[in-house]
Design a protein around this motif. Structure first.
Motif, PDB file in Angstrom:
ATOM      1  N   ALA A  39     -33.439   0.819 -44.707  1.00 34.35           N
ATOM      2  CA  ALA A  39     -32.425   1.412 -43.826  1.00 34.35           C
ATOM      3  C   ALA A  39     -31.047   0.906 -44.217  1.00 34.35           C
ATOM      4  O   ALA A  39     -30.897  -0.134 -44.874  1.00 34.35           O
ATOM      5  N   ILE A  40     -30.041   1.649 -43.795  1.00 36.61           N
ATOM      6  CA  ILE A  40     -28.645   1.300 -44.029  1.00 36.61           C
ATOM      7  C   ILE A  40     -27.976   1.102 -42.677  1.00 36.61           C
ATOM      8  O   ILE A  40     -28.149   1.915 -41.766  1.00 36.61           O
ATOM      9  N   VAL A  41     -27.215   0.013 -42.556  1.00 39.81           N
ATOM     10  CA  VAL A  41     -26.541  -0.325 -41.300  1.00 39.81           C
ATOM     11  C   VAL A  41     -25.037  -0.158 -41.487  1.00 39.81           C
ATOM     12  O   VAL A  41     -24.462  -0.669 -42.457  1.00 39.81           O
ATOM     13  N   ILE A  42     -24.414   0.545 -40.555  1.00 38.64           N
ATOM     14  CA  ILE A  42     -22.971   0.814 -40.622  1.00 38.64           C
ATOM     15  C   ILE A  42     -22.236  -0.171 -39.716  1.00 38.64           C
ATOM     16  O   ILE A  42     -22.567  -0.323 -38.537  1.00 38.64           O
ATOM     17  N   HIS A  43     -21.206  -0.808 -40.261  1.00 39.61           N
ATOM     18  CA  HIS A  43     -20.405  -1.812 -39.560  1.00 39.61           C
ATOM     19  C   HIS A  43     -18.917  -1.461 -39.660  1.00 39.61           C
ATOM     20  O   HIS A  43     -18.508  -0.597 -40.433  1.00 39.61           O
ATOM     21  N   HIS A  44     -18.109  -2.201 -38.876  1.00 37.91           N
ATOM     22  CA  HIS A  44     -16.685  -2.306 -39.168  1.00 37.91           C
ATOM     23  C   HIS A  44     -16.297  -3.780 -39.116  1.00 37.91           C
ATOM     24  O   HIS A  44     -17.027  -4.609 -38.576  1.00 37.91           O
ATOM     25  N   THR A  45     -15.152  -4.117 -39.710  1.00 45.76           N
ATOM     26  CA  THR A  45     -14.751  -5.525 -39.808  1.00 45.76           C
ATOM     27  C   THR A  45     -13.865  -5.958 -38.664  1.00 45.76           C
ATOM     28  O   THR A  45     -13.581  -7.150 -38.533  1.00 45.76           O
ATOM     29  N   ALA A  46     -13.388  -5.014 -37.829  1.00 44.02           N
ATOM     30  CA  ALA A  46     -12.445  -5.283 -36.746  1.00 44.02           C
ATOM     31  C   ALA A  46     -11.067  -5.640 -37.323  1.00 44.02           C
ATOM     32  O   ALA A  46     -10.857  -5.610 -38.525  1.00 44.02           O
ATOM     33  N   GLY A  47     -10.115  -5.957 -36.440  1.00 43.41           N
ATOM     34  CA  GLY A  47      -8.768  -6.295 -36.880  1.00 43.41           C
ATOM     35  C   GLY A  47      -7.873  -5.085 -36.997  1.00 43.41           C
ATOM     36  O   GLY A  47      -8.221  -3.963 -36.631  1.00 43.41           O
ATOM     37  N   SER A  48      -6.700  -5.289 -37.546  1.00 39.41           N
ATOM     38  CA  SER A  48      -5.685  -4.244 -37.642  1.00 39.41           C
ATOM     39  C   SER A  48      -6.094  -3.164 -38.640  1.00 39.41           C
ATOM     40  O   SER A  48      -6.670  -3.459 -39.695  1.00 39.41           O
ATOM     41  N   ASN A  49      -5.781  -1.922 -38.302  1.00 40.80           N
ATOM     42  CA  ASN A  49      -5.979  -0.799 -39.223  1.00 40.80           C
ATOM     43  C   ASN A  49      -4.724  -0.533 -40.053  1.00 40.80           C
ATOM     44  O   ASN A  49      -4.698   0.377 -40.872  1.00 40.80           O
ATOM     45  N   ASN A  50      -3.708  -1.335 -39.833  1.00 40.25           N
ATOM     46  CA  ASN A  50      -2.415  -1.115 -40.468  1.00 40.25           C
ATOM     47  C   ASN A  50      -2.335  -1.882 -41.784  1.00 40.25           C
ATOM     48  O   ASN A  50      -1.586  -2.842 -41.933  1.00 40.25           O
ATOM     49  N   TYR A  51      -3.152  -1.447 -42.762  1.00 38.95           N
ATOM     50  CA  TYR A  51      -3.123  -2.070 -44.081  1.00 38.95           C
ATOM     51  C   TYR A  51      -2.850  -1.003 -45.132  1.00 38.95           C
ATOM     52  O   TYR A  51      -3.153   0.180 -44.947  1.00 38.95           O
ATOM     53  N   LEU A  75     -13.351 -12.914 -39.196  1.00 43.48           N
ATOM     54  CA  LEU A  75     -12.054 -13.125 -39.820  1.00 43.48           C
ATOM     55  C   LEU A  75     -11.237 -11.864 -39.561  1.00 43.48           C
ATOM     56  O   LEU A  75     -11.557 -10.794 -40.078  1.00 43.48           O
ATOM     57  N   ILE A  76     -10.199 -11.981 -38.756  1.00 46.90           N
ATOM     58  CA  ILE A  76      -9.456 -10.811 -38.293  1.00 46.90           C
ATOM     59  C   ILE A  76      -8.204 -10.602 -39.138  1.00 46.90           C
ATOM     60  O   ILE A  76      -7.397 -11.527 -39.324  1.00 46.90           O
ATOM     61  N   TYR A  77      -8.049  -9.377 -39.654  1.00 45.76           N
ATOM     62  CA  TYR A  77      -6.821  -9.011 -40.351  1.00 45.76           C
ATOM     63  C   TYR A  77      -5.756  -8.725 -39.294  1.00 45.76           C
ATOM     64  O   TYR A  77      -5.869  -7.772 -38.513  1.00 45.76           O
ATOM     65  N   ILE A  78      -4.735  -9.576 -39.232  1.00 46.90           N
ATOM     66  CA  ILE A  78      -3.699  -9.445 -38.202  1.00 46.90           C
ATOM     67  C   ILE A  78      -2.366  -8.989 -38.787  1.00 46.90           C
ATOM     68  O   ILE A  78      -1.335  -9.062 -38.103  1.00 46.90           O
ATOM     69  N   GLU A  79      -2.378  -8.545 -40.055  1.00 43.00           N
ATOM     70  CA  GLU A  79      -1.194  -8.113 -40.788  1.00 43.00           C
ATOM     71  C   GLU A  79      -0.432  -9.350 -41.282  1.00 43.00           C
ATOM     72  O   GLU A  79      -0.539 -10.428 -40.687  1.00 43.00           O
ATOM     73  N   PRO A  80       0.337  -9.230 -42.365  1.00 39.63           N
ATOM     74  CA  PRO A  80       1.062 -10.379 -42.907  1.00 39.63           C
ATOM     75  C   PRO A  80       2.006 -10.990 -41.872  1.00 39.63           C
ATOM     76  O   PRO A  80       2.799 -10.278 -41.238  1.00 39.63           O
ATOM     77  N   THR A  81       1.926 -12.289 -41.693  1.00 41.05           N
ATOM     78  CA  THR A  81       2.691 -12.961 -40.643  1.00 41.05           C
ATOM     79  C   THR A  81       2.800 -14.441 -40.971  1.00 41.05           C
ATOM     80  O   THR A  81       2.120 -14.955 -41.864  1.00 41.05           O
ATOM     81  N   LYS A  82       3.658 -15.126 -40.238  1.00 40.20           N
ATOM     82  CA  LYS A  82       3.713 -16.582 -40.278  1.00 40.20           C
ATOM     83  C   LYS A  82       3.378 -17.193 -38.926  1.00 40.20           C
ATOM     84  O   LYS A  82       3.283 -18.416 -38.811  1.00 40.20           O
ATOM     85  N   THR A  83       3.212 -16.339 -37.901  1.00 38.22           N
ATOM     86  CA  THR A  83       2.965 -16.832 -36.544  1.00 38.22           C
ATOM     87  C   THR A  83       1.818 -16.073 -35.908  1.00 38.22           C
ATOM     88  O   THR A  83       1.771 -14.840 -35.960  1.00 38.22           O
ATOM     89  N   VAL A  84       0.900 -16.804 -35.304  1.00 37.98           N
ATOM     90  CA  VAL A  84      -0.246 -16.205 -34.634  1.00 37.98           C
ATOM     91  C   VAL A  84      -0.404 -16.844 -33.266  1.00 37.98           C
ATOM     92  O   VAL A  84      -0.097 -18.028 -33.079  1.00 37.98           O
ATOM     93  N   GLN A  85      -0.838 -16.060 -32.291  1.00 40.65           N
ATOM     94  CA  GLN A  85      -1.188 -16.570 -30.970  1.00 40.65           C
ATOM     95  C   GLN A  85      -2.674 -16.345 -30.732  1.00 40.65           C
ATOM     96  O   GLN A  85      -3.235 -15.333 -31.154  1.00 40.65           O
ATOM     97  N   VAL A  86      -3.294 -17.297 -30.027  1.00 41.31           N
ATOM     98  CA  VAL A  86      -4.734 -17.293 -29.795  1.00 41.31           C
ATOM     99  C   VAL A  86      -4.992 -17.413 -28.304  1.00 41.31           C
ATOM    100  O   VAL A  86      -4.575 -18.385 -27.677  1.00 41.31           O
ATOM    101  N   SER A  87      -5.661 -16.424 -27.732  1.00 38.86           N
ATOM    102  CA  SER A  87      -6.065 -16.463 -26.326  1.00 38.86           C
ATOM    103  C   SER A  87      -7.564 -16.705 -26.271  1.00 38.86           C
ATOM    104  O   SER A  87      -8.328 -16.027 -26.949  1.00 38.86           O
ATOM    105  N   LEU A  88      -7.979 -17.690 -25.472  1.00 38.60           N
ATOM    106  CA  LEU A  88      -9.381 -18.112 -25.455  1.00 38.60           C
ATOM    107  C   LEU A  88      -9.888 -18.308 -24.040  1.00 38.60           C
ATOM    108  O   LEU A  88      -9.116 -18.540 -23.112  1.00 38.60           O
TER     109      LEU A  88
END
Length: 703
Positions: free
Chosen positions: A290-302, A141-154
């Motif tokens: 053990a402890i596993v370190i992750h990131h969630t991906a997506g925009s850092n602009n929050y 689930l990618i944080y793409i910043e608040p928006t009403k329009t999204v584009q998807v490349s596949l």
């Protein structure tokens, strides 16, 4: 959970540690898993249920986007077909889901309120499948910043059969955005009214009612193709999510006897978890090793107020959309240093998670909100992650800096077959066991720093000097080899230094220590006052520093001046702040000197530089020499007649950047990295930099 698919670029598999630990944890350090679930009432807010809607991918508009960010991926030239959705209600997170096994590479981007677009975010399939009835598979689930329009490349998906028309987009500036892995993308124009400069037309209908859309949309190849037949867009659902904003409570989780030393963690009630979303009770492992370190991906602009909403969105997506019954991570962290309770069942209990396929048993996850393959994690985030890991290691009874043996449970998302015996650090990264870039190259470079923060917290709890709820300021651990700013040795500034003997210097482009520092101070003051004219005037210097310092000053990214060795540096200034001028990366491999240097480094040390992110840029130095440079993911290659082509990366590369690049007292590099005793060293025209792998200390000395 981001899987690395920098398409068109071969990826080196991460090398995990093969060294077995011989040290035993002292009996005083050996903890026993808590028998009482840690209370999580704490300060709370009313439960917040994210808004969510879904629709078939086929229902989106097929839009032809002429954007280098997508065209550069895979083979062939020309535009690419993407799906575009515009919603009446604003959303901030987006994902794709499907049933069964599908190999899909996907990129998302959102349109901002001003019409510009975010960069393309890499959205890879999550490495966990549930056997619950109705469970689905899907992307992050990618944080793409608040928006009403999204584009998807596949890739691997038939986007065209369900539509009989498509609009065509070309970037307004003719440049397009940067590649999906870039830190910041130049915005492509939105699907805009005809009055704007963007070309937006409807393709004529073809015979049979199907538009003559480009057929090369599938040239963005997945890493592993399992079927030559493209999946239908009707088989994929688009998920639109928004977790909203909320203020964080002042207090964290209430204390229990076994929570001594726990940093401030916002409870599930504190971030507004709607407990009715959970569909089962937690499953417990017999211990945590053990402890596993992750990131969630997506925009850092929050913002800080948006961070709890991102957590709520991930929770709803994991628990309800995918059918996991709860969030996959045991804990999360935002860039402001706030920590969040994740999976239900008690932070001090061995709650079985869903975060690292093949290695979910007896491991405990901390996931950082954001994409740290493109930017540096903040110091506050690294510190809070390390301290939480140190507390959890104490509860679990294992040394944060030790190692242990694990046995792979097998998964298509790990390169370790089932039953493989693997020795891993007690705090390791997702990429150490999975076919993934998670937690990103910049966070991965901070793993030793996280372990040292954890060790410091662990020791303070054992000694009884730690406090709970984040009240203790622990001793800052030794910095280690990271892609962040080098360790600085603070020294009393004398207000000036002697000339370092640079030749060919002019009064316009200072090259000794005093004037280089004055230049940096001027830029800092100018940027803080909103005046970028001084930064802009650096363009006449024609240098690496002109580009990097000018950009940093305009963005207010220049930090304080401190001292390393006998040289003053700007804290946080890095090679990564150099902006690419030319995008034709083919010119790098076509340059004989640079190509020889790249091959030499790669044959000795592997792909430490990463992939090229610019072409070869040329400028005239202050002494009249022609200097060339090319930028890479993790470093730079600089070439001049007097120094030859030399590569810089890592801590030494960033130390050179922080002292002023080529305008600083060191000048240009004259050697590659080489070992001298226990140190790694690079020589420069007017001095040298050493790095100690054992302590992480960086030292700069001028002649």
């Amino acid at each position: 959970m981001l899987h690395k698919r920098r398409l068109g670029t071969p990826q080196a598999r991460p090398v995990t540690s093969a060294i077995l630990a011989a040290a035993l944890v002292a009996s005083a350090a050996a903890g026993v898993e808590a028998t009482k679930i840690l209370q999580t009432q704490g300060s709370s807010i009313d439960p917040v249920t994210p808004t969510m809607s879904t629709e078939s991918l086929a229902s989106g508009d097929s839009v032809v986007v002429d954007d280098p960010a997508i065209a550069a991926q895979g083979e062939g030239d020309g535009p690419r077909t993407v799906k575009q959705f515009t919603k009446d209600q604003e959303f901030s997170q987006f994902a794709l889901t499907w049933t069964g096994q599908k190999d899909i590479a996907a990129y998302f981007r959102g349109q901002r309120a001003d019409g510009s677009w975010t960069e393309w975010f890499n959205a890879e399939p999550l490495d966990y499948s549930s056997d619950a009835p109705g469970a689905k598979n899907g992307t992050d689930l990618i944080y793409i910043e608040p928006t009403k329009t999204v584009q998807v490349s596949l890739s691997g998906v038939d986007l065209t059969s369900a539509n009989n028309s498509a609009s065509v987009q070309t970037p307004a500036d003719g440049q397009g955005s940067q590649t999906p892995s870039a830190d910041a993308a130049a915005p492509a124009a939105p699907a805009a009214p005809a009055a704007e400069s963007t070309t937006a037309t409807t393709a004529p209908a073809a015979t049979g009612g199907t538009a003559p859309l480009p057929t090369n949309f599938g040239d963005i190849k997945p890493v592993a193709e399992t079927d030559s037949t493209a999946t239908s867009a009707n088989d994929i659902e688009a998920v639109f999510m928004d977790g909203g904003e909320s203020e964080l409570p002042a207090n964290g989780i209430n204390l229990a006897a076994d929570s001594d030393g726990m940093p401030r963690v916002i409870s599930r009630a504190g971030w507004g978890a709607d407990e009715s979303m959970r569909c089962s009770n937690p499953e417990y492992d017999d211990h945590t090793a053990a402890i596993v370190i992750h990131h969630t991906a997506g925009s850092n602009n929050y913002t800080e107020a948006e961070a709890p909403g991102i957590v709520r969105g991930i929770y709803a997506y994991h628990a309800q959309t995918l059918g996991w019954c709860d969030i996959g991570y045991q804990s999360l962290a935002d860039k402001y240093g706030n920590l969040y309770e994740g999976r239900y069942g008690g932070l001090n209990k061995s709650v079985h998670g869903a975060h690292a396929g093949g290695f979910n048993s007896n491991t405990w996850a901390i996931s950082m909100l954001g994409n740290y393959d493109t930017v540096q994690p903040t110091a506050a985030m690294i510190k809070s992650v390390g301290e939480l890991a140190g507390w959890r290691a104490k509860v679990g009874g294992f040394d944060p800096t030790g190692t242990d043996t694990h046995y792979s449970e097998g998964s298509s998302y790990t390169f370790y077959p089932s039953g493989t015996k693997v020795t891993l650090p007690n705090i390791f990264a997702h990429r150490d066991v999975g076919t993934t870039a998670c937690p990103g190259q910049y966070a991965y470079a901070q793993m030793d720093t996280i372990r040292q923060y954890a060790k410091s917290k662990y020791n303070s709890i054992l000694s009884g000097t730690s406090t709970s709820g984040g009240g203790l300021t622990t001793t800052t651990p030794k910095a280690t080899a990271t892609a962040a700013a080098p360790t600085t040795t603070q020294a009393q500034s004398t207000g000036g230094t002697t000339n370092t003997g640079n030749t060919g210097a002019t009064s316009n482009t200072a090259t000794n220590a005093t004037t280089a520092t004055e230049l940096l101070d001027t830029l800092i003051n100018s940027s803080s006052n909103g005046n970028t004219s001084n930064a802009a005037s650096l363009g006449t210097a024609g240098s690496l520093a002109a580009l990097a310092l000018g950009l940093a000053a305009s963005q207010g990214a220049l930090g304080d001046v401190s001292t390393v060795g006998n040289v003053q540096v700007v804290d946080g200034l890095k090679l990564s702040q150099i902006t690419p001028i030319l995008s034709d990366v083919a010119t790098v491999l076509g340059d004989p000197q640079m190509s020889t240097t790249i091959n030499s480094v790669a044959s000795t040390l592997g792909n430490v530089l990463g992939s090229p992110r610019s072409g070869v840029t040329t400028y005239a130095s202050t002494n009249g020499e022609t200097v060339k440079y090319a930028l890479f993911d993790n470093g730079i290659v600089v070439d001049s007649p007097s120094t030859g082509a030399q590569a810089l990366w890592g801590a030494i590369g960033d130390a050179w950047a922080s002292q002023g690049f080529d305008l600083g007292p060191l000048g240009l590099p004259t050697t590659q990295e080489y070992s001298t005793g226990s140190l790694t060293r690079v020589d420069f025209q007017n001095g040298y930099i050493t790095y100690d792998p054992a302590t992480g200390k960086v030292d700069i000395q001028t002649k």
